[in-house]
Scaffold this active site. Structure first.
Site, PDB file in Angstrom:
ATOM      1  N   ALA A   1       0.814  -1.211   0.000  1.00 14.59           N
ATOM      2  CA  ALA A   1       0.000   0.000   0.000  1.00 14.59           C
ATOM      3  C   ALA A   1       0.852   1.268   0.000  1.00 14.59           C
ATOM      4  O   ALA A   1       2.003   1.267   0.434  1.00 14.59           O
ATOM      5  CB  ALA A   1      -0.914   0.014   1.230  1.00 14.59           C
ATOM      6  N   CYS A   2       0.249   2.364  -0.491  1.00 19.19           N
ATOM      7  CA  CYS A   2       0.854   3.689  -0.406  1.00 19.19           C
ATOM      8  C   CYS A   2       2.175   3.743  -1.164  1.00 19.19           C
ATOM      9  O   CYS A   2       2.218   3.495  -2.365  1.00 19.19           O
ATOM     10  CB  CYS A   2       1.008   4.061   1.072  1.00 19.19           C
ATOM     11  SG  CYS A   2       1.427   5.782   1.412  1.00 19.19           S
ATOM     12  N   ILE A   3       3.287   4.022  -0.495  1.00 21.31           N
ATOM     13  CA  ILE A   3       4.600   4.091  -1.136  1.00 21.31           C
ATOM     14  C   ILE A   3       5.307   2.736  -1.109  1.00 21.31           C
ATOM     15  O   ILE A   3       6.364   2.575  -1.745  1.00 21.31           O
ATOM     16  CB  ILE A   3       5.476   5.175  -0.452  1.00 21.31           C
ATOM     17  CG1 ILE A   3       6.723   5.515  -1.304  1.00 21.31           C
ATOM     18  CG2 ILE A   3       5.873   4.741   0.966  1.00 21.31           C
ATOM     19  CD1 ILE A   3       6.437   6.038  -2.683  1.00 21.31           C
TER      20      ILE A   3
ATOM     21  N   THR B   1      -2.479  -0.397  -3.785  1.00 23.29           N
ATOM     22  CA  THR B   1      -3.478   0.660  -3.675  1.00 23.29           C
ATOM     23  C   THR B   1      -2.794   1.945  -3.203  1.00 23.29           C
ATOM     24  O   THR B   1      -1.820   1.882  -2.438  1.00 23.29           O
ATOM     25  CB  THR B   1      -4.605   0.255  -2.704  1.00 23.29           C
ATOM     26  OG1 THR B   1      -5.680   1.212  -2.782  1.00 23.29           O
ATOM     27  CG2 THR B   1      -4.120   0.185  -1.264  1.00 23.29           C
TER      28      THR B   1
END
Length: 217
Positions: free
Chosen positions: A135-137, A190
């Site tokens: 997720a994210c970075i 995501t």
């Protein structure tokens, strides 16, 4: 009951795991009827950020595993003790720690180097065909793990996406509440707080990520 390994990178969005992303992911795992075990590298984190001022706390040092234990309520193990054969899937929440402590993407960009112990575990999941959610970075780490034009997302930040593609991935733009799935690699990503402006926005995509990972065989 499926068993999920969760790798954390500290405690706090600016120098560790993003707290909301971590809690939402853990809750989604349990709501899906699965269980989890948290892990983190046992090493000094890149630096300590004062989360009130946003500035580096000069001279302060913290350990990634010790800090991650805050999020796991103490129920956490060194990543070197993670045996992928004992788990059905892998989840890695975001937060800058994923790009600072799990790999060096935040400092080195396209020359990013994953933590050796983290890379060993992540590659074992990938090579055994077990599903994973980043997720994210954290997909910046996934780019180094999978390479070979693996499809993933960090949202729609052009500069970050280009740098990730230099690491061998294929970036796909994605809305905050959606996911990108590379079915061949069983990788789900995501944007979460790369785009989210509200915890509900982050939750929508994170829930889809966890649900999709757990649905993969």
């Amino acid at each position: 009951m499926k068993n999920v390994a969760v790798i954390l990178s500290g405690s706090g969005v600016f120098d560790g795991s993003e707290l909301y992303e971590t809690v939402i992911s853990l809750l989604a795992i349990r709501r899906a009827g699965a269980q989890y075990q948290c892990f983190a590298p046992d090493k000094e984190q890149l630096h300590v950020i004062n989360h009130l001022s946003g500035e580096v706390a000069e001279g302060e040092k913290r350990n990634v595993l010790v800090e991650s234990a805050r999020l796991a309520r103490g129920e956490i193990k060194p990543v070197t003790e993670c045996d992928p054969e004992a788990f059905d899937a892998l989840i890695i929440p975001g937060g800058f720690g994923a790009a600072k402590n799990l790999c060096t993407f935040a400092v080195d960009g396209a020359d990013s180097q994953p933590d050796e112990d983290v890379l060993k575990v992540c590659k074992a999941f990938a090579q055994s065909g077990k599903p994973a959610g980043y997720a994210c970075i954290a997909p910046a780490l996934a780019a180094s793990v999978y390479g070979n034009k693996v499809k993933l997302t960090i949202g729609n930040d052009t500069s970050t996406a280009q740098t990730i593609e230099e690491l061998g991935a294929q970036h796909v733009e994605c809305a905050v509440d959606e996911i990108v799935v590379d079915s061949d690699r069983k990788l789900v990503t995501t944007p979460a707080y790369m785009l989210a402006e509200d915890i509900l926005e982050a939750e929508a995509g994170l829930n889809k990520m966890v649900e999709t990972v757990l649905s993969m065989q």
